[in-house]
Design a protein around this motif. Structure first.
Motif, PDB file in Angstrom:
ATOM      1  N   ARG A  15     -37.843  31.977 -37.761  1.00 16.46           N
ATOM      2  CA  ARG A  15     -39.060  32.639 -37.274  1.00 16.46           C
ATOM      3  C   ARG A  15     -38.865  33.139 -35.841  1.00 16.46           C
ATOM      4  NH1 ARG A  15     -43.496  30.845 -40.489  1.00 16.46           N
ATOM      5  NH2 ARG A  15     -42.696  31.002 -42.627  1.00 16.46           N
ATOM      6  N   LEU A  16     -38.212  32.334 -35.014  1.00 18.60           N
ATOM      7  CA  LEU A  16     -37.967  32.754 -33.636  1.00 18.60           C
ATOM      8  C   LEU A  16     -37.016  33.950 -33.585  1.00 18.60           C
ATOM      9  CD1 LEU A  16     -37.590  29.263 -31.905  1.00 18.60           C
ATOM     10  CD2 LEU A  16     -39.446  30.904 -31.570  1.00 18.60           C
ATOM     11  N   PHE A  17     -35.958  33.900 -34.392  1.00 19.84           N
ATOM     12  CA  PHE A  17     -35.010  35.013 -34.451  1.00 19.84           C
ATOM     13  C   PHE A  17     -35.705  36.274 -34.971  1.00 19.84           C
ATOM     14  CE2 PHE A  17     -30.374  33.864 -33.981  1.00 19.84           C
ATOM     15  CZ  PHE A  17     -30.605  32.672 -33.324  1.00 19.84           C
ATOM     16  N   ARG A  18     -36.583  36.100 -35.949  1.00 25.14           N
ATOM     17  CA  ARG A  18     -37.306  37.241 -36.530  1.00 25.14           C
ATOM     18  C   ARG A  18     -38.208  37.890 -35.481  1.00 25.14           C
ATOM     19  NH1 ARG A  18     -41.911  38.869 -39.736  1.00 25.14           N
ATOM     20  NH2 ARG A  18     -41.236  39.967 -41.638  1.00 25.14           N
ATOM     21  N   THR A  19     -38.899  37.052 -34.715  1.00 27.77           N
ATOM     22  CA  THR A  19     -39.763  37.564 -33.654  1.00 27.77           C
ATOM     23  C   THR A  19     -38.953  38.374 -32.650  1.00 27.77           C
ATOM     24  OG1 THR A  19     -41.212  35.626 -33.884  1.00 27.77           O
ATOM     25  CG2 THR A  19     -41.430  36.928 -31.876  1.00 27.77           C
ATOM     26  N   ALA A  20     -37.806  37.828 -32.235  1.00 31.13           N
ATOM     27  CA  ALA A  20     -36.953  38.529 -31.267  1.00 31.13           C
ATOM     28  C   ALA A  20     -36.373  39.808 -31.872  1.00 31.13           C
ATOM     29  CB  ALA A  20     -35.828  37.602 -30.815  1.00 31.13           C
ATOM     30  N   GLN A  21     -36.016  39.759 -33.154  1.00 32.90           N
ATOM     31  CA  GLN A  21     -35.431  40.936 -33.807  1.00 32.90           C
ATOM     32  C   GLN A  21     -36.409  42.102 -33.827  1.00 32.90           C
ATOM     33  OE1 GLN A  21     -34.212  40.330 -37.898  1.00 32.90           O
ATOM     34  NE2 GLN A  21     -34.082  42.532 -38.271  1.00 32.90           N
ATOM     35  N   TYR A  22     -37.642  41.841 -34.260  1.00 34.25           N
ATOM     36  CA  TYR A  22     -38.616  42.937 -34.345  1.00 34.25           C
ATOM     37  C   TYR A  22     -39.120  43.342 -32.961  1.00 34.25           C
ATOM     38  CZ  TYR A  22     -38.511  42.933 -39.374  1.00 34.25           C
ATOM     39  OH  TYR A  22     -38.101  43.053 -40.681  1.00 34.25           O
ATOM     40  N   ALA A  23     -39.051  42.435 -32.007  1.00 38.70           N
ATOM     41  CA  ALA A  23     -39.353  42.810 -30.628  1.00 38.70           C
ATOM     42  C   ALA A  23     -38.318  43.823 -30.139  1.00 38.70           C
ATOM     43  CB  ALA A  23     -39.372  41.575 -29.731  1.00 38.70           C
ATOM     44  N   CYS A  24     -37.054  43.612 -30.522  1.00 43.46           N
ATOM     45  CA  CYS A  24     -35.995  44.563 -30.167  1.00 43.46           C
ATOM     46  C   CYS A  24     -36.203  45.907 -30.858  1.00 43.46           C
ATOM     47  CB  CYS A  24     -34.626  43.995 -30.545  1.00 43.46           C
ATOM     48  SG  CYS A  24     -34.048  42.678 -29.458  1.00 43.46           S
ATOM     49  N   THR A  25     -36.648  45.856 -32.134  1.00 41.97           N
ATOM     50  CA  THR A  25     -36.932  47.100 -32.862  1.00 41.97           C
ATOM     51  C   THR A  25     -38.006  47.909 -32.147  1.00 41.97           C
ATOM     52  OG1 THR A  25     -36.413  46.001 -34.967  1.00 41.97           O
ATOM     53  CG2 THR A  25     -37.626  48.068 -35.085  1.00 41.97           C
ATOM     54  N   LEU A  26     -39.081  47.231 -31.759  1.00 45.51           N
ATOM     55  CA  LEU A  26     -40.175  47.909 -31.059  1.00 45.51           C
ATOM     56  C   LEU A  26     -39.740  48.375 -29.671  1.00 45.51           C
ATOM     57  CD1 LEU A  26     -43.144  48.750 -31.094  1.00 45.51           C
ATOM     58  CD2 LEU A  26     -43.730  46.455 -30.300  1.00 45.51           C
ATOM     59  N   LEU A  27     -38.946  47.529 -28.982  1.00 45.09           N
ATOM     60  CA  LEU A  27     -38.462  47.901 -27.649  1.00 45.09           C
ATOM     61  C   LEU A  27     -37.558  49.123 -27.718  1.00 45.09           C
ATOM     62  CD1 LEU A  27     -38.131  47.306 -24.623  1.00 45.09           C
ATOM     63  CD2 LEU A  27     -36.260  45.738 -25.230  1.00 45.09           C
ATOM     64  N   GLY A  28     -36.665  49.142 -28.716  1.00 40.85           N
ATOM     65  CA  GLY A  28     -35.765  50.281 -28.874  1.00 40.85           C
ATOM     66  C   GLY A  28     -36.528  51.575 -29.115  1.00 40.85           C
ATOM     67  N   TYR A  29     -37.564  51.503 -29.947  1.00 37.73           N
ATOM     68  CA  TYR A  29     -38.382  52.693 -30.216  1.00 37.73           C
ATOM     69  C   TYR A  29     -39.098  53.150 -28.942  1.00 37.73           C
ATOM     70  CZ  TYR A  29     -42.320  55.459 -31.916  1.00 37.73           C
ATOM     71  OH  TYR A  29     -43.258  56.454 -32.107  1.00 37.73           O
ATOM     72  N   THR A  30     -39.656  52.187 -28.193  1.00 34.58           N
ATOM     73  CA  THR A  30     -40.376  52.520 -26.967  1.00 34.58           C
ATOM     74  C   THR A  30     -39.447  53.143 -25.928  1.00 34.58           C
ATOM     75  OG1 THR A  30     -41.868  50.646 -27.373  1.00 34.58           O
ATOM     76  CG2 THR A  30     -41.875  51.598 -25.165  1.00 34.58           C
TER      77      THR A  30
ATOM     78  N   ALA B 104     -34.961  56.753 -22.465  1.00 35.70           N
ATOM     79  CA  ALA B 104     -33.966  55.851 -21.888  1.00 35.70           C
ATOM     80  C   ALA B 104     -32.556  56.326 -22.237  1.00 35.70           C
ATOM     81  CB  ALA B 104     -34.192  54.427 -22.393  1.00 35.70           C
ATOM     82  N   GLY B 105     -31.589  55.851 -21.456  1.00 41.53           N
ATOM     83  CA  GLY B 105     -30.203  56.244 -21.660  1.00 41.53           C
ATOM     84  C   GLY B 105     -29.613  55.691 -22.952  1.00 41.53           C
ATOM     85  N   GLY B 106     -28.610  56.366 -23.458  1.00 47.31           N
ATOM     86  CA  GLY B 106     -27.986  55.971 -24.719  1.00 47.31           C
ATOM     87  C   GLY B 106     -27.318  54.615 -24.654  1.00 47.31           C
ATOM     88  N   GLU B 107     -26.772  54.257 -23.471  1.00 43.13           N
ATOM     89  CA  GLU B 107     -26.095  52.970 -23.337  1.00 43.13           C
ATOM     90  C   GLU B 107     -27.077  51.811 -23.488  1.00 43.13           C
ATOM     91  OE1 GLU B 107     -23.289  50.535 -20.101  1.00 43.13           O
ATOM     92  OE2 GLU B 107     -23.909  52.618 -19.724  1.00 43.13           O
TER      93      GLU B 107
END
Length: 263
Positions: free
Chosen positions: A16-31, A37-40
């Motif tokens: 559950r913790l990994f899932r929360t962090a994973q989808y947080a990264c998905t949302l962060l990447g989209y934002t 933001a830069g490609g790197e």
């Protein structure tokens, strides 16, 4: 067996913790992408998301066994509809976890010739079927509780301590002057019925937090396989927001076990 149950519970909490962090990264990447933001930086966020996804797959090794055991327990439920929905949902979860385990083996190089796209699509199909059955179960339980509340005569008259508008009696019937007061343009036999049913629905959901939480979590989760399978495209931002929110709701059931819907 007790040791396995404890180990499985710990793995589920970490998942559950990994899932929360994973989808947080998905949302962060989209934002970040929308913000230019830069490609790197985007590549690093995407890489972190991939690592978290792979870690989740490792944590879920053996979860198929838990899902099969849950299906065996559900077979003995007395209610036929619940027995069917819960049992088949657990069987689909077992297949989903099995496909996920195969994907893990492919992505770690243990099965280098594995068609990962094919197995990913297969995995999400089982996940979608499980969610549809879980939502069916939620809808069935809600309908039973609404019917019980309606027979009791209290569901349409009160909502967790609140009161109805003055145009309604305690049993949900319209007062004679209702048409000429608050809701005159909308009231009629059909709108009155819809209003009463909505009041019953609100009453049932507010009185049953585990059922409400499960319904919200399933509704949010279902957009993930729909998007990944191409059945209903919503985009990474929406998927990330849904996944993050449902993960937080899932964590609540770990912190407060009484919020977990049973059986």
């Amino acid at each position: 067996m007790d040791s396995w149950v404890r180990l499985s519970a710990q793995s589920q909490a970490k998942d559950r913790l990994f899932r929360t962090a994973q989808y947080a990264c998905t949302l962060l990447g989209y934002t970040l992408a929308k913000g230019g933001a830069g490609g790197e930086l985007l590549a690093k966020v995407k890489q972190l998301e991939g690592h978290l996804s792979l870690g989740r797959k490792l944590l879920r090794l053996g979860n198929s066994t838990d899902a099969l055991e849950a299906a065996k327990r559900a077979v003995h439920l007395s209610d036929g509809v619940l027995r069917l929905c819960i049992t088949v949902a657990h069987l689909n979860r077992a297949m989903y976890f099995a496909c996920d385990n195969v994907l893990w083996a492919g992505r770690t190089g243990l099965l280098p010739k594995l068609d990962q796209d094919k197995w990913s699509q297969r995995s999400f199909r089982y996940y979608l079927f499980a969610l549809i059955l879980s939502l069916t179960r939620d809808a069935y339980e809600i309908s039973l509780l609404m019917e019980r509340e309606s027979r009791a005569g209290g569901g349409a008259g009160k909502i967790s301590g609140g009161s109805l508008p003055s145009s309604f009696q305690e049993n949900g019937e319209l007062l004679p002057n209702a048409v000429t007061t608050e809701r005159a343009p909308l009231l009629g036999p059909l709108s009155a019925l819809v209003h009463r049913r909505l009041l019953l629905l609100v009453t049932v959901l507010r009185a049953n937090p585990p059922l409400t939480l499960d319904l919200l979590k399933n509704l949010l989760d279902i957009f993930i396989p729909l998007d990944r399978l191409g059945l209903y495209r919503t985009g990474p931002g929406f998927v990330g927001a849904c996944g993050l929110t449902s993960s937080i709701l899932g964590l609540l059931t770990m912190v407060y076990p009484w919020l977990k819907l049973k059986p």
